[in-house]
Design a protein around this motif. Structure first.
Motif, PDB file in Angstrom:
ATOM      1  N   TRP A 130      -0.250   6.688   0.182  1.00 51.77           N
ATOM      2  CA  TRP A 130       0.503   7.577  -0.686  1.00 51.77           C
ATOM      3  C   TRP A 130       1.439   6.810  -1.618  1.00 51.77           C
ATOM      4  CZ3 TRP A 130       2.275  12.290   2.777  1.00 51.77           C
ATOM      5  CH2 TRP A 130       1.120  12.996   3.178  1.00 51.77           C
ATOM      6  N   MET A 131       1.772   5.596  -1.243  1.00 51.85           N
ATOM      7  CA  MET A 131       2.661   4.783  -2.072  1.00 51.85           C
ATOM      8  C   MET A 131       1.893   4.113  -3.210  1.00 51.85           C
ATOM      9  SD  MET A 131       5.757   3.717  -2.631  1.00 51.85           S
ATOM     10  CE  MET A 131       6.647   4.029  -1.108  1.00 51.85           C
ATOM     11  N   ASP A 132       0.789   3.425  -2.871  1.00 53.49           N
ATOM     12  CA  ASP A 132      -0.004   2.730  -3.885  1.00 53.49           C
ATOM     13  C   ASP A 132      -1.372   2.412  -3.289  1.00 53.49           C
ATOM     14  OD1 ASP A 132      -1.025   1.303  -5.986  1.00 53.49           O
ATOM     15  OD2 ASP A 132       0.442  -0.332  -5.900  1.00 53.49           O
ATOM     16  N   ALA A 133      -2.286   3.379  -3.338  1.00 54.43           N
ATOM     17  CA  ALA A 133      -3.600   3.204  -2.720  1.00 54.43           C
ATOM     18  C   ALA A 133      -4.386   2.065  -3.354  1.00 54.43           C
ATOM     19  CB  ALA A 133      -4.403   4.502  -2.811  1.00 54.43           C
ATOM     20  N   ALA A 134      -4.140   1.777  -4.639  1.00 58.97           N
ATOM     21  CA  ALA A 134      -4.904   0.757  -5.350  1.00 58.97           C
ATOM     22  C   ALA A 134      -4.419  -0.658  -5.088  1.00 58.97           C
ATOM     23  CB  ALA A 134      -4.874   1.040  -6.847  1.00 58.97           C
ATOM     24  N   ALA A 135      -3.318  -0.819  -4.369  1.00 61.10           N
ATOM     25  CA  ALA A 135      -2.790  -2.161  -4.101  1.00 61.10           C
ATOM     26  C   ALA A 135      -3.740  -2.924  -3.179  1.00 61.10           C
ATOM     27  CB  ALA A 135      -1.413  -2.049  -3.461  1.00 61.10           C
ATOM     28  N   PRO A 136      -3.875  -4.240  -3.364  1.00 59.47           N
ATOM     29  CA  PRO A 136      -4.737  -5.024  -2.472  1.00 59.47           C
ATOM     30  C   PRO A 136      -4.206  -5.024  -1.047  1.00 59.47           C
ATOM     31  CG  PRO A 136      -3.440  -6.463  -3.892  1.00 59.47           C
ATOM     32  CD  PRO A 136      -3.235  -5.068  -4.395  1.00 59.47           C
ATOM     33  N   PRO A 156      -9.898  -5.268  -1.807  1.00 52.72           N
ATOM     34  CA  PRO A 156      -9.273  -4.862  -3.072  1.00 52.72           C
ATOM     35  C   PRO A 156      -8.197  -3.806  -2.973  1.00 52.72           C
ATOM     36  CG  PRO A 156     -11.658  -4.984  -3.292  1.00 52.72           C
ATOM     37  CD  PRO A 156     -11.357  -5.114  -1.850  1.00 52.72           C
ATOM     38  N   ASN A 157      -8.262  -2.906  -1.979  1.00 55.09           N
ATOM     39  CA  ASN A 157      -7.290  -1.809  -1.949  1.00 55.09           C
ATOM     40  C   ASN A 157      -7.227  -1.212  -0.561  1.00 55.09           C
ATOM     41  OD1 ASN A 157      -9.570   0.359  -2.179  1.00 55.09           O
ATOM     42  ND2 ASN A 157      -9.868  -0.995  -3.928  1.00 55.09           N
ATOM     43  N   ALA A 158      -6.698   0.003  -0.445  1.00 52.06           N
ATOM     44  CA  ALA A 158      -6.410   0.609   0.854  1.00 52.06           C
ATOM     45  C   ALA A 158      -7.644   0.659   1.760  1.00 52.06           C
ATOM     46  CB  ALA A 158      -5.858   2.021   0.657  1.00 52.06           C
ATOM     47  N   VAL A 159      -7.468   0.243   2.998  1.00 57.96           N
ATOM     48  CA  VAL A 159      -8.548   0.244   3.984  1.00 57.96           C
ATOM     49  C   VAL A 159      -8.735   1.654   4.534  1.00 57.96           C
ATOM     50  CG1 VAL A 159      -9.243  -0.586   6.260  1.00 57.96           C
ATOM     51  CG2 VAL A 159      -8.255  -2.178   4.588  1.00 57.96           C
ATOM     52  N   LYS A 160      -9.965   2.157   4.459  1.00 61.48           N
ATOM     53  CA  LYS A 160     -10.256   3.484   4.989  1.00 61.48           C
ATOM     54  C   LYS A 160     -10.951   3.420   6.342  1.00 61.48           C
ATOM     55  CE  LYS A 160      -9.596   7.807   4.012  1.00 61.48           C
ATOM     56  NZ  LYS A 160      -8.219   8.292   3.825  1.00 61.48           N
ATOM     57  N   ASP A 161     -11.839   2.424   6.524  1.00 68.24           N
ATOM     58  CA  ASP A 161     -12.562   2.287   7.790  1.00 68.24           C
ATOM     59  C   ASP A 161     -12.750   0.814   8.105  1.00 68.24           C
ATOM     60  OD1 ASP A 161     -13.694   5.119   8.627  1.00 68.24           O
ATOM     61  OD2 ASP A 161     -13.996   4.954   6.464  1.00 68.24           O
ATOM     62  N   VAL A 162     -12.724   0.503   9.392  1.00 71.43           N
ATOM     63  CA  VAL A 162     -13.027  -0.845   9.852  1.00 71.43           C
ATOM     64  C   VAL A 162     -13.821  -0.754  11.143  1.00 71.43           C
ATOM     65  CG1 VAL A 162     -10.823  -1.031  11.092  1.00 71.43           C
ATOM     66  CG2 VAL A 162     -12.062  -3.102  10.456  1.00 71.43           C
ATOM     67  N   ASN A 163     -14.817  -1.640  11.296  1.00 70.26           N
ATOM     68  CA  ASN A 163     -15.606  -1.719  12.524  1.00 70.26           C
ATOM     69  C   ASN A 163     -15.844  -3.176  12.888  1.00 70.26           C
ATOM     70  OD1 ASN A 163     -16.684   1.179  11.471  1.00 70.26           O
ATOM     71  ND2 ASN A 163     -16.913   1.000  13.684  1.00 70.26           N
ATOM     72  N   PHE A 164     -15.783  -3.472  14.188  1.00 70.14           N
ATOM     73  CA  PHE A 164     -16.077  -4.805  14.698  1.00 70.14           C
ATOM     74  C   PHE A 164     -17.495  -4.823  15.256  1.00 70.14           C
ATOM     75  CE2 PHE A 164     -11.359  -5.725  15.905  1.00 70.14           C
ATOM     76  CZ  PHE A 164     -11.066  -5.900  14.569  1.00 70.14           C
ATOM     77  N   ALA A 165     -18.205  -5.927  15.056  1.00 74.32           N
ATOM     78  CA  ALA A 165     -19.533  -6.121  15.632  1.00 74.32           C
ATOM     79  C   ALA A 165     -19.900  -7.588  15.464  1.00 74.32           C
ATOM     80  CB  ALA A 165     -20.575  -5.232  14.945  1.00 74.32           C
ATOM     81  N   LEU A 178     -14.318  -0.913   4.868  1.00 74.85           N
ATOM     82  CA  LEU A 178     -14.582   0.010   3.766  1.00 74.85           C
ATOM     83  C   LEU A 178     -13.253   0.376   3.109  1.00 74.85           C
ATOM     84  CD1 LEU A 178     -17.120   1.583   2.646  1.00 74.85           C
ATOM     85  CD2 LEU A 178     -16.365   3.501   4.064  1.00 74.85           C
ATOM     86  N   THR A 179     -13.183   0.266   1.770  1.00 76.85           N
ATOM     87  CA  THR A 179     -11.934   0.576   1.082  1.00 76.85           C
ATOM     88  C   THR A 179     -12.026   1.894   0.332  1.00 76.85           C
ATOM     89  OG1 THR A 179     -12.458  -0.612  -0.974  1.00 76.85           O
ATOM     90  CG2 THR A 179     -11.441  -1.875   0.806  1.00 76.85           C
ATOM     91  N   PHE A 180     -10.858   2.444   0.052  1.00 77.91           N
ATOM     92  CA  PHE A 180     -10.735   3.822  -0.400  1.00 77.91           C
ATOM     93  C   PHE A 180     -10.805   3.979  -1.917  1.00 77.91           C
ATOM     94  CE2 PHE A 180      -7.679   7.169  -1.759  1.00 77.91           C
ATOM     95  CZ  PHE A 180      -8.319   8.271  -1.257  1.00 77.91           C
ATOM     96  N   GLU A 181     -10.029   3.196  -2.636  1.00 73.56           N
ATOM     97  CA  GLU A 181      -9.799   3.446  -4.051  1.00 73.56           C
ATOM     98  C   GLU A 181     -10.940   2.939  -4.936  1.00 73.56           C
ATOM     99  OE1 GLU A 181      -7.130   5.073  -7.009  1.00 73.56           O
ATOM    100  OE2 GLU A 181      -7.224   5.210  -4.834  1.00 73.56           O
ATOM    101  N   GLU A 182     -11.431   1.736  -4.674  1.00 77.04           N
ATOM    102  CA  GLU A 182     -12.471   1.135  -5.515  1.00 77.04           C
ATOM    103  C   GLU A 182     -13.854   1.179  -4.871  1.00 77.04           C
ATOM    104  OE1 GLU A 182     -11.444  -2.670  -7.089  1.00 77.04           O
ATOM    105  OE2 GLU A 182      -9.435  -2.036  -7.674  1.00 77.04           O
ATOM    106  N   ASN A 183     -13.975   1.872  -3.742  1.00 76.41           N
ATOM    107  CA  ASN A 183     -15.285   2.129  -3.126  1.00 76.41           C
ATOM    108  C   ASN A 183     -16.032   0.839  -2.807  1.00 76.41           C
ATOM    109  OD1 ASN A 183     -15.203   4.331  -5.794  1.00 76.41           O
ATOM    110  ND2 ASN A 183     -14.919   5.077  -3.719  1.00 76.41           N
TER     111      ASN A 183
END
Length: 411
Positions: A130-136, A156-165, A178-183
């Protein structure tokens, strides 16, 4: 009159008359009862969008690792699990990341990153969605015990998902982000010296947004990345070559940016889960949309001829803000937990007026019976056997603005 010879002859004729197998009775068995007892385990949290059950304290009771305040950033903490009722102790791992700033992410993971037998914690340095989703964003992991911090890399920007394998099967933990703003989708390989190198980066799809899982879909013994309805399969012989990308079904990633809409951020939001449903050693892909109403809850199975076979669990649901697949009723078959964020439900579509938490019970033949466990919502719910008693419990966060979290104990 002696009837014994006649009776003996009749018995013989009946025995020999028909040796073909009889059609078996496949009547659906009764649904196994499953019930949960809710406990409030903390009222000290806020905007807890990223959390994961993990045993980090070493007492054989599951803890709940979290970032406290993902909207504008906050500390990296965990709630220390306990068998007794009442509030769990809130323990701080780090108040701030290296160099200052805040922790924030839409997802969190914990795993044994260094192979020493205990569970380490992943973390993201970011000012908040909510502060700055596009920030690295900078990625770290904190080493258990003592919580020494180690750098992983940047996205590049806000982290939406992470998985370990372990994508290359070299015995070391790798990760996909997986990042949110720049897909974007990034895959980081852990090297022999413990450092990380980014070995795959996708930034040209434009519809990678939310929803990721990992598991062996193709049956080659190596985990694949499933994101927004795409399957990314690692190259043979290492991770330096090109990954193979296939699209399961376009309905999970074809929502366009629409002029005049103020919720374009919600396009192509999904939930994914990977689980071996039929015991053949490869995973099925469970998926639904998380931010737009009217889509089904389904799973996909890759057939021998390379086709993605869709199986419908529920024809039309308001949204899936939670998607977990475990054997909740203890009958040996995988069940599906889904639910809706009550704070988002009223905004998803006109007419959506329920905040159901629903358990879809599998009868063993992939027939699903829906059972409503609650009517007040669940956001990013997580399932785990918190007390190691052999059944699966549920961590429930009612909505993305709630200030408390519950543990639903499976009885």
């Amino acid at each position: 009159m002696n009837h014994a010879p006649l009776l003996l002859l009749l018995l013989l004729l009946l025995t020999c008359a028909d040796t073909t197998p009889r059609e078996q009775d496949f009547t659906q068995p009764p649904v196994t009862e499953v019930s949960f007892t809710p406990r409030v385990i903390s009222t000290e949290i806020e905007y807890m969008w990223a959390f994961v059950p993990a045993e980090v304290s070493g007492d054989d009771i599951m803890d709940l690792v979290l970032i406290n305040g993902n909207n504008n950033g906050g500390p990296l903490q965990y709630l220390r699990g306990q068998l007794d009722t009442g509030a769990w102790e809130l323990v701080t791992v780090a108040t701030a990341p290296p160099g200052g700033g805040e922790f924030a992410a839409g997802d969190l993971e914990a795993a044994d990153m260094d192979g020493d037998g205990d569970t380490d914690i992943f973390a993201v340095k970011h000012p908040g969605e909510w502060m700055d989703a596009a920030a690295p964003a900078e990625l770290f992991w904190y080493e258990n015990p003592g919580w020494a911090v180690h750098a992983i890399g940047r996205v590049p920007n806000a982290v939406k998902d992470v998985n370990f394998a372990d994508f290359d099967q070299d015995g070391r933990t790798d990760l996909a982000v997986l990042t949110f703003e720049e897909n974007t989708l990034s895959v980081f390989r852990q090297e022999a010296d413990g450092q990380f190198a980014r070995v795959a980066f996708y930034d040209h799809y434009g519809n990678l947004h939310e929803g990721m899982a990992t598991g062996d879909v193709t049956g080659d013994g190596r985990p694949d990345v499933i994101a927004n309805g795409y399957v990314f399969s690692p190259p043979a012989g290492g991770l330096d070559g090109a990954w193979t990308v296939t699209n399961i079904a376009e309905k999970w990633n074809n929502q366009p940016t629409e002029e005049g809409r103020d919720d374009n951020w919600s396009r192509n939001g999904t939930k994914h889960f990977a689980r071996d449903l039929d015991g053949d050693g490869t995973v099925e892909i469970f998926v639904s949309h998380s931010e737009r109403a009217g889509y089904p809850l389904v799973f996909y199975r890759l057939t021998d001829d390379g086709k993605w076979e869709e199986h419908v669990i529920a024809e039309n649901i308001p949204a899936a803000h939670t998607l977990q697949v475990f054997d909740f009723d203890g009958d040996g078959d995988q069940d599906v937990l889904s639910g809706i964020n009550r704070a988002r439900a009223v905004n998803i579509a006109e007419g959506v007026d329920n905040y159901h938490v629903t358990l879809y019970l599998n009868d063993g033949r992939e027939n699903w019976t829906a059972r409503v466990l609650g009517t007040d919502g669940i956001y990013n719910g997580q399932a785990a056997d918190f007390d190691y008693d052999g059944d699966i419990d549920i961590f429930r966060y009612p909505d993305h603005e709630a200030t408390f979290v519950e543990l639903w104990v499976n009885r």
